[in-house]
Design a protein around this motif. Structure first.
Motif, PDB file in Angstrom:
ATOM      1  N   VAL A  11       2.825   7.602   0.492  1.00  0.00           N
ATOM      2  CA  VAL A  11       2.045   6.411   0.158  1.00  0.00           C
ATOM      3  C   VAL A  11       0.560   6.730   0.071  1.00  0.00           C
ATOM      4  CG1 VAL A  11       1.368   4.119   0.970  1.00  0.00           C
ATOM      5  CG2 VAL A  11       3.752   4.869   1.157  1.00  0.00           C
ATOM      6  N   ASP A  13      -2.666   4.734   0.257  1.00  0.00           N
ATOM      7  CA  ASP A  13      -3.061   3.404   0.719  1.00  0.00           C
ATOM      8  C   ASP A  13      -3.825   2.613  -0.340  1.00  0.00           C
ATOM      9  OD1 ASP A  13      -1.887   3.772   3.201  1.00  0.00           O
ATOM     10  OD2 ASP A  13      -3.750   4.385   4.174  1.00  0.00           O
ATOM     11  N   LEU A  16      -1.319   1.486  -3.248  1.00  0.00           N
ATOM     12  CA  LEU A  16      -0.415   0.415  -2.838  1.00  0.00           C
ATOM     13  C   LEU A  16      -1.191  -0.870  -2.557  1.00  0.00           C
ATOM     14  CD1 LEU A  16       2.339  -0.697  -2.283  1.00  0.00           C
ATOM     15  CD2 LEU A  16       2.326   0.480  -0.061  1.00  0.00           C
ATOM     16  N   TRP A  34      -1.314   1.172   4.725  1.00  0.00           N
ATOM     17  CA  TRP A  34       0.106   1.088   4.416  1.00  0.00           C
ATOM     18  C   TRP A  34       0.914   2.267   4.959  1.00  0.00           C
ATOM     19  CZ3 TRP A  34       2.612  -3.030   2.689  1.00  0.00           C
ATOM     20  CH2 TRP A  34       1.890  -4.036   2.039  1.00  0.00           C
ATOM     21  N   ALA A  35       0.449   3.468   4.729  1.00  0.00           N
ATOM     22  CA  ALA A  35       1.227   4.655   5.128  1.00  0.00           C
ATOM     23  C   ALA A  35       1.537   4.631   6.619  1.00  0.00           C
ATOM     24  CB  ALA A  35       0.472   5.927   4.746  1.00  0.00           C
ATOM     25  N   GLY A  47       9.226   2.897  -3.977  1.00  0.00           N
ATOM     26  CA  GLY A  47       8.249   2.662  -5.025  1.00  0.00           C
ATOM     27  C   GLY A  47       8.907   2.779  -6.383  1.00  0.00           C
ATOM     28  N   PHE A  57       7.076  -2.129  -5.672  1.00  0.00           N
ATOM     29  CA  PHE A  57       7.204  -1.693  -4.282  1.00  0.00           C
ATOM     30  C   PHE A  57       8.067  -2.688  -3.520  1.00  0.00           C
ATOM     31  CE2 PHE A  57       5.731  -2.134   0.120  1.00  0.00           C
ATOM     32  CZ  PHE A  57       5.904  -0.850   0.579  1.00  0.00           C
TER      33      PHE A  57
END
Length: 133
Positions: A11, A13, A16, A34-35, A47, A57
Motif C-alpha cells: 500500500v 498511503d 490509497l 493505510w498501510a 486493490g 479498493f
C-alpha cells in the motif's frame, strides 16, 4: 481495459488516500496511514489496478473467527459501473471464506442498496449504529 485484482498489495498511503478521497468526496490533501492500519487490523485487502494505477479498493476486517466485515469499498468515480466493485466484493468474499469465516457483513447507505443487495448477493438484515464522534 484489463483490471488486475491484487490481494494484500504493498500500500502507498498517498495513492490509497487519494482514491478514498475521490470515492467519498473527502479531503484530497489528507494522507492516512493505510498501510499500518491494514497490517494491524485487516484480514486482507484487495486493490484493483489498471496499468499500475489503483482504481478500486476493499478491505476485510474480522473477529478472528466466523465473522468478517467489508470496509472502505471504493472505486474511482470515473471507473464506476464497469464491474470493478462487484469483482472486489467477490474476491473479498472468497478470501474471507478461505480464512474460515462463515459470515460476511457490510453496512451501506441507502443509495448503495442495489449494488450490495442486488449485484453482490447480500441479504438485508437489521443492524444498529452509534456515531461516536
Amino acid at each position: 481495459m484489463v483490471i488486475e485484482l491484487v490481494p494484500r498489495f504493498a500500500v502507498d498511503d498517498r495513492q490509497l488516500s487519494m482514491l478514498h478521497a475521490h470515492a467519498f468526496d473527502g479531503d484530497l490533501a489528507k494522507v492516512h496511514p493505510w498501510a499500518q492500519r491494514l497490517e494491524e487490523h485487516a484480514l486482507t485487502w484487495i486493490g484493483a489496478f489498471d496499468a499500475g494505477q489503483l482504481v478500486g479498493f476493499i478491505q476485510v476486517c474480522w473477529d478472528g473467527g466466523a465473522h468478517a466485515f467489508l470496509l472502505d469499498t471504493a472505486v474511482d468515480p470515473d471507473r464506476r459501473h464497469q464491474g470493478i466493485g462487484t469483482r472486489l466484493v467477490e474476491a473479498a468474499a472468497n478470501d474471507a471464506r478461505a480464512a474460515g469465516c462463515e459470515w460476511l457483513h457490510v453496512d451501506f447507505e441507502p443509495h448503495l442498496e442495489h449494488f450490495y443487495l442486488g449485484m453482490c448477493g447480500f441479504r438485508a438484515t437489521n443492524a444498529g449504529l452509534i456515531r461516536l464522534r
